[in-house]
Design an enzyme around this catalytic site. Structure first.
Site, PDB file in Angstrom:
ATOM      1  N   HIS A  64      26.743  40.961  34.876  1.00  0.00           N
ATOM      2  CA  HIS A  64      27.852  41.449  35.708  1.00  0.00           C
ATOM      3  C   HIS A  64      28.153  42.914  35.401  1.00  0.00           C
ATOM      4  CE1 HIS A  64      29.003  37.448  37.225  1.00  0.00           C
ATOM      5  NE2 HIS A  64      28.636  37.019  36.032  1.00  0.00           N
ATOM      6  N   ASP A 121      32.743  41.836  42.761  1.00  0.00           N
ATOM      7  CA  ASP A 121      32.709  41.053  41.509  1.00  0.00           C
ATOM      8  C   ASP A 121      33.535  41.716  40.405  1.00  0.00           C
ATOM      9  OD1 ASP A 121      31.926  39.736  39.177  1.00  0.00           O
ATOM     10  OD2 ASP A 121      29.799  40.272  39.335  1.00  0.00           O
TER      11      ASP A 121
END
Lengths: 559, 559
Positions: A371, A198
């Protein structure tokens, strides 16, 4: 290429979305006759995608390999990972694998699209293994801004591929479900061929805060506010909602849930045991109006300035049942997603206009990201220690910066692959390479139409939106070319006719001039030429007097 | 109101723009028969203002008081303060007062609009006084992101009004021209009735950095880069440009100026002595191509992702003469203005795609704001110590927060006025109040049209942009109602017809069904009804099969 490598079957990884953009996540894992698809996400339209409701990945490659598609594996329940499932499952009725909350959200979506009955959902838990021969997939627990997120380890005859999912490392997660460093490390020890990770927050230095850390800020707000408190939050952020509900109970506030997805997600998460609160603290609209201000909490969607949300309607004072009043405190507990700032600021301005006090991300620590920041991204790379590193989930600049980050940890340049949607990554004999690119792209969903609005249609919409249109209708006699009806001029989005009535009169005169030529020229000019000539003359005229280029359509009928 | 107060003439302050929005700054100062206008700025269109080029203030109030308008005073040369001058001066040919650089930029603008000959420009310096009886205006030096900015002190029979202009407090300005605290303080000592102050950065804690502070960051970049350096900056940020030019000279890089406004501003600022550099360091396009990379600096516009700028065209690789290559470093030395983020990020992605390294505000201290932060705003209030405080230049939330800031310094609530465009602030006998509101608003400029595109036209553009349009043309006999020509269907921005040819066939059938009814009903249904009925049926049909609402226009001619 030596003979050996061309004889063996390669493992193929093909991103169909999410590499070169935020959202639209979808990855194809292919080995021989088996394809497993990871995630089927949507993207919300960018401003130039006029009239588009949502954007989904292009399934063309899967269509050409339909018999191979065996399973859809879903990493978590966010729209950018599950939003395209109804469109996917209509064409590829394969079983869907995911964790409990994820599947519950998928279920909701399939029910809406009347696809639930014909879909098989397989619930898995972290550390479960799924076998789609010859691929073996383990689900690995990660932390994110929605519970029950997982990463994946995919074992294939060519080696192991690790997929991070959307993740962060939260050492004090609200549900106690830690980032499963042990499993990532175990695969690292075993030897990982490729890590896909990610890239969303690669531009952020350091670590993300723990979800728990912002509890203090919220507590402060609850302690200090004597008026009503409204918290705008993503409906999927169950842990955020849990924290706010806990404080509501502690400070004796009753809770009103506002927004369709808020109500649905709270119901689902409560039923499955992901959200815990005394049902007595929930209140309805009637009771809400009678409560003293310091006993009211509203949890609402609309944190991104969505025009139809309850919060927006309250800010603009057009909500039928609810309104903002002086003394209210409105908390935006979310990121301002780039592209939405103007809409959000507009709402904040209106909230101030109604006397509310507004708290957001940019003034108080009232939101943490789901994130990983750079230090967490490094941790992931060093746990997994892959032979190849492939950044995913990011715009192009994120992918490049994530690659550079991996290089700074010692991976050599040729072992870091920046790939874009459609690149076919071939893994064979321990070597990864991009040998070709398949056709891919974005499919626009507009109302019930999927893929029937393309760039050409959007270009027309853009043209119409900029200077509007001018229609001319005229009926002439086939024999004499005399006018039988018209010329009638109709405009939309072009000009406020009252302000310049003479412009349309002049346009009418121009058309009559062209008609005279048409009548005089006989065979030299046919009806098609006549129409073209009208368009040409009007175009020149409007450009000269107004510097505008409306869409001009002359309809001349000869009878 | 006692008798005395109604006999005396009040001093009126009327914002026509800039109160409730960023941009479009314009303030009317009126006493008896004299009106002085401060600034005439534009605003760039927001995304929902489809096809609009620029937005200017509504001059209606001034039009009704035309004989009173005596002068336009300009505080500095930014577009949001001078951009509407050509439109203003066409209607109100009064003299314009401003400092040297400001007027040079105004001159350029008037020349472009062919208005220079008929306009009188009066150059002033800081501490000069302008007399428009009975108003006396002193220009007070401030720091900002363009040189030569001023605030104003307006002495009237009712008392003194201080206007901050756009300001920051820079203790080490590049040109040595300090924020003139002494003059603001002197007026404070004398007693100020009202202070109007810039609210842009009221959400920012602390102090702005000095322009000089980012010199270090730039020096680091010049020291480390061995490839070409491109700096994107606002063309009006002369001090920023000066710093970069100084470094170019020091590090032996030649400079190429790119962008129309960059070339113009550098020329103007050099001629007037606001910018100093050895003309030998400037290079042209031919020479540029031959220089080694480490001897190249490009100064360019396009820092906001403007689609036609050289930088954007280079990023997308469609510039005819210039291209980005691996090893280039591109520095965005500017703020990402909200609303422009997506465009800027898109360009950054493409720069990475071409192998460039990109540095911006969010990764390095490469930009400082020209607008005061909270501590500086406090300084202004405490220097001037006004009886009334009126926040200007901000969206509504900024105005409210600036008011709260003033209250935190001891001003009582009723001495802080949050006003919006059109509010008439009346100052009389030492008392300020808002007694009425005049009609005001935003005027859209689209091409050569000023004000002929209104909200109604924009609504049509929005409608057309969302689902496109469907035109139907049909000619029938007046007597028999038989078809003579058509029905012809034309669509734009509605659907890619190849993907669903049957939809338009079905629509045609529907029209013929309606025609049959029309033929059968005789006098019961006239041609207008017939057209309405076609529209109604098509609308229902498209909504049902596609869930879309195109603009439908049936043109039926009877001959």
């Amino acid at each position: 290429m030596n003979m050996n490598s061309s004889e063996k079957t390669p493992l193929r990884l093909i991103p169909l979305g999410g590499c070169g953009e935020i959202g639209l996540n979808m990855l194809v894992i292919e080995y021989g006759e088996a394809i497993v698809v990871v995630d089927a996400g949507l993207m919300f339209p960018e401003e130039e995608m006029l009239g588009i409701d949502i954007v989904i990945p292009d399934f063309s490659y899967l269509r050409r390999n339909k018999e191979k598609v065996r399973a859809l594996v879903v990493t978590h329940g966010h729209e950018d990972h599950i939003g395209a499932i109804p469109f996917f499952i209509r064409e590829f009725p394969v079983p869907i694998y995911g964790t409990r909350l994820t599947l519950a959200l998928v279920e909701e979506k399939l029910r809406e699209h009347k696809l639930l009955e014909r879909t098989v959902l397989h619930c898995v838990e972290a550390r479960d293994r799924l076998c789609v021969e010859p691929l073996h997939i383990e689900f690995i627990q990660v932390c994110h801004s929605i519970p029950d997120g997982v990463g994946l380890a995919v074992e294939s005859p060519e080696g192991i591929v690790v997929h991070s999912g959307d993740f962060k490392i939260d050492h004090t997660p609200l549900d106690g479900k830690m980032f499963d460093a042990a499993r990532f490390a175990a695969y690292g020890e075993q030897g990982v061929l490729a890590l896909l990770s990610d890239s969303t927050n690669v531009e952020k230095e350091g670590y993300t805060l723990s979800e728990r850390d912002i509890g203090h800020t919220f507590r402060e707000i609850f302690r200090e506010c004597s008026g009503r408190i409204l918290v705008a939050v993503f409906a999927s952020n169950i842990h955020r909602i849990q924290q706010v509900l806990d404080l509501a109970a502690e400070f004796g506030r009753k809770v009103f849930f506002s927004g369709k997805s808020m109500v649905a997600n709270v119901r689902i998460a409560s039923q499955l045991g992901y959200l815990h609160f005394d049902p007595d603290i929930e209140t309805n609209l009637v009771e809400l109006q009678q409560l003293p201000d310091n006993r009211v909490l509203m949890l609402t969607t609309g944190s991104q300035g969505e025009p139809m949300s309850a919060l927006t309607r309250m800010a603009f004072n057009v909500h039928k049942k609810l309104s903002i009043k002086p003394g209210d405190t409105v908390v935006f507990s979310s990121k301002f997603i780039p592209g939405n700032e103007r809409a959000i600021h507009n709402i904040i301005n209106h909230l101030y206009r109604r006397g509310a006090h507004v708290i957001h991300d940019q003034v108080k620590e009232i939101h943490v990201s789901g994130h990983a920041y750079r230090e967490e991204l490094k941790t992931m790379i060093n746990l997994v220690r892959p032979a190849y590193f492939i950044p995913i989930h990011g715009e192009y600049r994120h992918l490049v910066q994530h690659k550079q980050l991996a290089q700074s940890l010692g991976l050599s340049e040729h072992r870091c692959l920046v790939v874009e949607n459609g690149d076919v990554i071939s893994l064979q004999n321990g070597v990864a390479s991009v040998q070709r690119r398949i056709e891919t792209g974005r499919v626009f969903v507009d109302g019930k139409g999927v893929g029937d609005v393309c760039d050409l249609v959007l270009r027309d919409r853009r043209h119409l939106s900029e200077d509007g249109m001018v229609l001319v209708s005229l009926v002439v006699s086939k024999e004499t070319r005399e006018i039988l009806s018209g010329p009638e001029l109709v405009t939309r989005g072009f000009i406020l006719e009252e302000t310049k009535p003479d412009i349309l009169d002049s346009a009418r005169c121009l058309i009559l001039d062209v008609l005279e030529r048409y009548q005089a020229e006989g065979e030299m000019m046919d009806c098609g030429d006549f129409q073209l000539e009208i368009r040409r003359e009007l175009k020149k005229f409007f450009q000269k007097v107004l510097d505008r280029r409306p869409f001009i359509h002359p309809m001349v009928a000869e009878v």
